[in-house]
Design an enzyme around this catalytic site. Structure first.
Site, PDB file in Angstrom:
ATOM      1  N   GLU A 136      -1.705  -5.234   8.402  1.00 11.84           N
ATOM      2  CA  GLU A 136      -0.410  -4.260   9.197  1.00 11.84           C
ATOM      3  C   GLU A 136      -1.486  -5.161  11.115  1.00 11.84           C
ATOM      4  OE1 GLU A 136      -0.017  -1.322   9.212  1.00 11.84           O
ATOM      5  OE2 GLU A 136       0.696  -0.941   7.085  1.00 11.84           O
ATOM      6  N   ASP A 138      -1.390  -5.845  -0.371  1.00 16.74           N
ATOM      7  CA  ASP A 138      -1.553  -5.281   0.768  1.00 16.74           C
ATOM      8  C   ASP A 138      -2.469  -5.241   1.322  1.00 16.74           C
ATOM      9  OD1 ASP A 138       0.083  -5.140   2.912  1.00 16.74           O
ATOM     10  OD2 ASP A 138       1.031  -3.048   1.690  1.00 16.74           O
ATOM     11  N   GLU A 181       9.549  -4.330  10.423  1.00 15.80           N
ATOM     12  CA  GLU A 181       9.717  -3.062  10.292  1.00 15.80           C
ATOM     13  C   GLU A 181       9.833  -2.173  11.151  1.00 15.80           C
ATOM     14  OE1 GLU A 181       7.007  -1.151   7.265  1.00 15.80           O
ATOM     15  OE2 GLU A 181       8.584   0.769   7.208  1.00 15.80           O
ATOM     16  N   ASP A 201       0.313  -0.816   0.038  1.00 17.31           N
ATOM     17  CA  ASP A 201       0.068  -0.288   0.052  1.00 17.31           C
ATOM     18  C   ASP A 201       1.140   1.617  -0.156  1.00 17.31           C
ATOM     19  OD1 ASP A 201       0.750  -0.009   2.549  1.00 17.31           O
ATOM     20  OD2 ASP A 201      -0.634  -0.051   3.638  1.00 17.31           O
ATOM     21  N   SER A 202       2.141   1.135  -0.075  1.00 11.28           N
ATOM     22  CA  SER A 202       3.123   2.342  -0.393  1.00 11.28           C
ATOM     23  C   SER A 202       2.820   2.678  -1.151  1.00 11.28           C
ATOM     24  CB  SER A 202       4.514   1.792  -0.287  1.00 11.28           C
ATOM     25  OG  SER A 202       4.736   0.731  -0.834  1.00 11.28           O
ATOM     26  N   LYS A 225      -0.944  -9.176   2.681  1.00  4.75           N
ATOM     27  CA  LYS A 225      -0.605  -8.981   4.027  1.00  4.75           C
ATOM     28  C   LYS A 225      -1.588  -8.318   4.504  1.00  4.75           C
ATOM     29  CE  LYS A 225       2.719  -5.619   3.867  1.00  4.75           C
ATOM     30  NZ  LYS A 225       2.636  -5.051   4.491  1.00  4.75           N
TER      31      LYS A 225
HETATM   32  O1  KIV Z   1       3.825  -1.137   1.934  1.00  4.08           O
HETATM   33  C1  KIV Z   1       4.193  -1.589   1.675  1.00  4.08           C
HETATM   34  O2  KIV Z   1       5.391  -1.417   0.684  1.00  4.08           O
HETATM   35  C2  KIV Z   1       4.893  -2.267   2.869  1.00  4.08           C
HETATM   36  C3  KIV Z   1       6.769  -2.639   2.965  1.00  4.08           C
HETATM   37  C4  KIV Z   1       7.136  -1.498   3.368  1.00  4.08           C
HETATM   38  C5  KIV Z   1       6.934  -3.620   3.901  1.00  4.08           C
HETATM   39  O3  KIV Z   1       4.516  -3.231   3.963  1.00  4.08           O
END
Ligand code: KIV
Length: 269
Positions: free
Chosen positions: A120, A88, A186, A49-50, A118
């Protein structure tokens, strides 16, 4: 495309941990970048989600939507032939309850063709993780600094220092019991990440967590030197920002001087 690369599955990562082999992960959000990383043998590609920051220009990862993650995830999963593609779950798509989490995870899997999701968080996400795993979807956990909680955490801060190390180790153990196949750590002290890595059967993936985790992950625009700003845990393996800037300036100059397009790049009658 190299045909010697094998398809990476969650079981491949488990076997690599058992064998003491480390693996590399990068983020990607589009087809061409994915092709490059896939052919380079990067074991895991995370549609992070970055993308909210790196592609959409948001200040943090809170605004990106499930539908936007579907678009990025589909592009990546379509292009990846070998890498394990993990998407994500964005903020707001799983926090309410297990039903919301399972519905969002199913949408991501069905509409992207990726192999895992994924999400969090620690203890507070156990019910959601168990429900998604029960639906047959592999889940990657994410502990330490969790960007979707940046406001609650109060900024980009290392997590698990001092007294809070024991809690982080406990959360990692709980996530493993809930069924995650790997955990991203992280911004965690290297010694704490090493302890978690030794205690868990499942692989750990570090970002700012030292070199004792089973895998490493970086955001691709950071590792390739495209983003601005520097983070202690990022190493730049290319200088794309400098290279693209030079290319753009050279192109502009050639357009101004009419040296581009030359005959070579023009059609004849
Ligand atoms: O969203 C992302 O890029 C991440 C990584 C930094 C692990 O969660």
């Amino acid at each position: 495309m190299s045909t010697s690369l094998k398809k990476i599955r969650t079981s491949t990562l488990a076997a690599m941990k058992q064998a003491g082999e480390k693996f590399a992960c990068l983020t990607s959000y589009d087809a061409l970048t994915t092709e490059i990383f896939d052919e380079a043998g990067i074991e895991v590609i995370l549609v992070g989600d970055s993308a909210g920051n790196t592609v959409l220009g948001h200040e943090n990862t809170l605004e990106i939507t499930l539908d936007e993650m579907v678009s990025f995830g589909k592009a990546v999963a379509t292009a990846a032939k070998h890498s394990l593609v993990v998407v994500d779950m964005p903020f707001g798509s799983y926090e309410i309850n297990s039903q919301q989490a399972v519905e969002s995870a199913i949408k991501l899997m069905k509409q992207t063709g990726s192999s895992a999701i994924k999400l969090e968080g620690g203890s507070s996400r156990i019910a959601q993780i168990e429900a998604i795993v029960a639906a047959g979807i592999p889940v990657m956990g994410h502990l330490g600094f969790t960007p979707q909680s940046v406001h609650a955490i109060g900024g980009f801060k290392v997590q698990g220092r001092g007294d809070s190390a024991a809690q982080l180790i406990d959360e990692a153990t709980k996530l493993q019991s809930a069924g995650v196949f790997a955990i991203v750590l992280e911004m965690v002290p290297a010694s704490v990440a090493a302890t978690i890595t030794k205690q868990l059967v499942i692989p750990t993936i570090g970002i700012g967590a030292g070199n004792q985790t089973d895998g490493q992950i970086l955001v691709w625009q950071d590792f390739a030197g495209l983003s601005t700003g520097s983070r202690k845990f990022v190493k730049q393996y290319a200088s794309l920002r400098t290279d693209l800037s030079a290319a753009a300036k050279a192109y502009r100059a050639e357009v101004q001087s009419a040296t581009f397009p030359s005959k070579e790049h023009s059609f004849e009658d």
